[in-house]
Design a protein around this motif. Sequence first.
Motif, PDB file in Angstrom:
ATOM      1  N   LYS A 129       3.112   1.909  27.304  1.00 49.59           N
ATOM      2  CA  LYS A 129       1.796   1.346  27.023  1.00 49.59           C
ATOM      3  C   LYS A 129       1.588   0.059  27.815  1.00 49.59           C
TER       4      LYS A 129
ATOM      5  N   GLU B  69     -16.065   1.277  22.163  1.00 50.52           N
ATOM      6  CA  GLU B  69     -14.707   1.810  22.270  1.00 50.52           C
ATOM      7  C   GLU B  69     -14.792   3.221  22.830  1.00 50.52           C
TER       8      GLU B  69
ATOM      9  N   LYS C 167       0.156  -7.073  28.782  1.00 50.53           N
ATOM     10  CA  LYS C 167       1.335  -6.763  27.981  1.00 50.53           C
ATOM     11  C   LYS C 167       1.812  -5.361  28.346  1.00 50.53           C
TER      12      LYS C 167
ATOM     13  N   ASN D  29       5.247  -9.703  29.362  1.00 47.13           N
ATOM     14  CA  ASN D  29       3.959 -10.319  29.073  1.00 47.13           C
ATOM     15  C   ASN D  29       3.661 -11.376  30.124  1.00 47.13           C
TER      16      ASN D  29
ATOM     17  N   LYS E 138     -10.703  -5.299  26.241  1.00 42.01           N
ATOM     18  CA  LYS E 138      -9.323  -4.823  26.256  1.00 42.01           C
ATOM     19  C   LYS E 138      -9.296  -3.430  26.878  1.00 42.01           C
TER      20      LYS E 138
ATOM     21  N   LYS F  59     -12.041  -1.214  25.069  1.00 40.21           N
ATOM     22  CA  LYS F  59     -12.660  -1.802  23.887  1.00 40.21           C
ATOM     23  C   LYS F  59     -13.390  -3.080  24.301  1.00 40.21           C
TER      24      LYS F  59
ATOM     25  N   ILE G  43      -6.623  -0.403  27.530  1.00 37.60           N
ATOM     26  CA  ILE G  43      -5.307   0.046  27.090  1.00 37.60           C
ATOM     27  C   ILE G  43      -4.957   1.351  27.784  1.00 37.60           C
TER      28      ILE G  43
ATOM     29  N   LYS H 231      -2.057   4.310  27.737  1.00 40.52           N
ATOM     30  CA  LYS H 231      -0.969   4.788  26.883  1.00 40.52           C
ATOM     31  C   LYS H 231      -0.668   6.242  27.179  1.00 40.52           C
TER      32      LYS H 231
ATOM     33  N   SER I 107      -1.455  -3.011  28.106  1.00 44.76           N
ATOM     34  CA  SER I 107      -2.685  -3.554  27.533  1.00 44.76           C
ATOM     35  C   SER I 107      -3.127  -4.766  28.336  1.00 44.76           C
TER      36      SER I 107
ATOM     37  N   ASN J  76      -5.999  -7.722  28.453  1.00 39.11           N
ATOM     38  CA  ASN J  76      -7.027  -8.420  27.681  1.00 39.11           C
ATOM     39  C   ASN J  76      -7.756  -9.428  28.559  1.00 39.11           C
TER      40      ASN J  76
END
Length: 230
Positions: free
Chosen positions: A206, A149, A49, A58, A197, A179, A199, A201, A208, A210
Amino acid sequence: MKKIVLVFALLITLAGCNKTLTKETALKRMEAQENKIDSYELDMDLSVKVSALGQNNNSSVELSTEVDRKNNRYRSDVINADGEELEVIIKDGKAYLEDRPGVWKKTAKVDAKEFSRQADYSVPLEVLGLVTEDLNFETTDDGYYFTYEGYDKKLYKTLKKYYNISFTGFDTTEDLTIKMDINVDKKSLRVQETMIKVIGKNEKGKVSINIDSQYDQFNSIEKIELPEED
């Protein structure tokens, strides 16, 4: 009285067998159990994403894979980012793609290598081992739960190696957060589910990524037959 004593002793023995393990002991026993896994089924969803520079995109890939570790064979049904369905069979480093019904083509060797290693059961054990000290660990009646995390350079490089992830425009040491949630069956000490995940940023936006995987049908996969090469 003797019978009562014997029953009491048996109850103590059984209770000892079900004793909750520590994080370190659970990880060691999980590694020991890996050698007993000859085959399994893996369902994996990979999604990306992107919200950056005024754009939102996406994409996702779904894989349902039967893995025969003992014979180094794989059969996978793939739905790619365009919604196209593909079937792939891999044996001994060679990948075969169903070009059309009943007609199979051998693909590039690199495809087989990359797919085989990211589908292997050793991956969740390896990533857990990289951040053992920073793992949070919880138990329930049925399972062990490992969570993480943060950012670890070796962990990121390992995820990049297996899943070919990248974060162009991000400082990997400053802008990334990883994460992980990994669920393990308490009785068999086999990984059941991994949710990873990554990420990125910063002021530009951003991204992401997964990677969700589920493992099932351990040691119950029938022999995967190779197609006739066209």
